[in-house]
Design an enzyme around this catalytic site. Sequence first.
Site, PDB file in Angstrom:
ATOM      1  CE  LYS A  11      -3.683  -2.651   2.086  1.00 47.55           C
ATOM      2  NZ  LYS A  11      -4.903  -2.695   2.903  1.00 47.55           N
ATOM      3  CG  HIS A  94      -7.003  -3.014  -2.714  1.00 48.08           C
ATOM      4  ND1 HIS A  94      -7.607  -2.274  -1.718  1.00 48.08           N
ATOM      5  CD2 HIS A  94      -6.350  -4.029  -2.094  1.00 48.08           C
ATOM      6  CE1 HIS A  94      -7.316  -2.836  -0.536  1.00 48.08           C
ATOM      7  NE2 HIS A  94      -6.561  -3.901  -0.745  1.00 48.08           N
ATOM      8  CD  GLU A  96      -6.865  -0.158   1.164  1.00 43.75           C
ATOM      9  OE1 GLU A  96      -5.792   0.024   0.553  1.00 43.75           O
ATOM     10  OE2 GLU A  96      -6.950  -0.880   2.180  1.00 43.75           O
ATOM     11  CB  SER A 213      -7.274  -9.260   9.309  1.00 49.84           C
ATOM     12  OG  SER A 213      -7.620  -7.879   9.383  1.00 49.84           O
TER      13      SER A 213
END
Length: 257
Positions: A11, A94, A96, A213
């Site tokens: 990221k 993605h 995001e 996660s």
Amino acid sequence: MRRPMMAGNWKMNKTIEEAVVLAEAIHAAVADYDHVDRVVCPAAICLPAVRAALADSPVAVGAQNMHWAESGAYTGEISPSMLAGLARYVIIGHSERRQYFAETDETVNQKLHSALAHNLTPILCVGESLAQNEAGETDAFVSGQVRAALAGLTGEQAQGVVVAYEPIWAIGTGRAATAQQAQQICGDVVRRALRDGYGEGVAETMRILYGGSTNEKNIAEIMQQPDIDGALIGGASLKAESYAAMVRATDELYRSS
Ligand code: PGA
């Protein structure tokens, strides 16, 4: 058997110098685990330096995004041909990017076509929000995303795509899907959508990753699921030790099977 993949999505983290240090540490820690495809995806500005640092490494390099056009008046964007020689993989769509940068199923589809035309392997991200999950919309939404992203691709082209199922509620929250939940969506929803679109033969060869996660504690159980072929790893890929532990756990599973 499908070859597993552990892809690190760095990221918007690490300067160029920091990215090189991390890439070298990752190379040293995972070079021997050759039952696993190892991929790191640094920020675009770090790609040349990381590519150079990993020139003789089995660790492959991916980009986090690209534009679909060859060149043109798109201030701030990076074209697929600019990635040539720097990246083998590119993350597409993605959550995001869909959420903060207005990417849609249509632009994701254009990017997939363009990446494949430029010999980049797309890692296509799909996944539902918490609200969609709680409303029971996950299956329809995720299979719709897969269908829309792959629209117009032949079976042969589709086989060049890696799909990553990343429930938005699990990304960066420390609240991963359970291995059973992840298997259910990767198998009954994503692989089924691939089967419906391209038939059993193609669907069985395509890799499906889980993301959200993942860490060194939960990866072994996730990787034991029959329809999960790897992970797209955010936070835990920013430390060589935790990323390497995840690669090692996967290597052990596949080495012995
Ligand atoms: P996370 O991110 O592992 O930090 O949850 C995953 C991703 O966004 O790809």
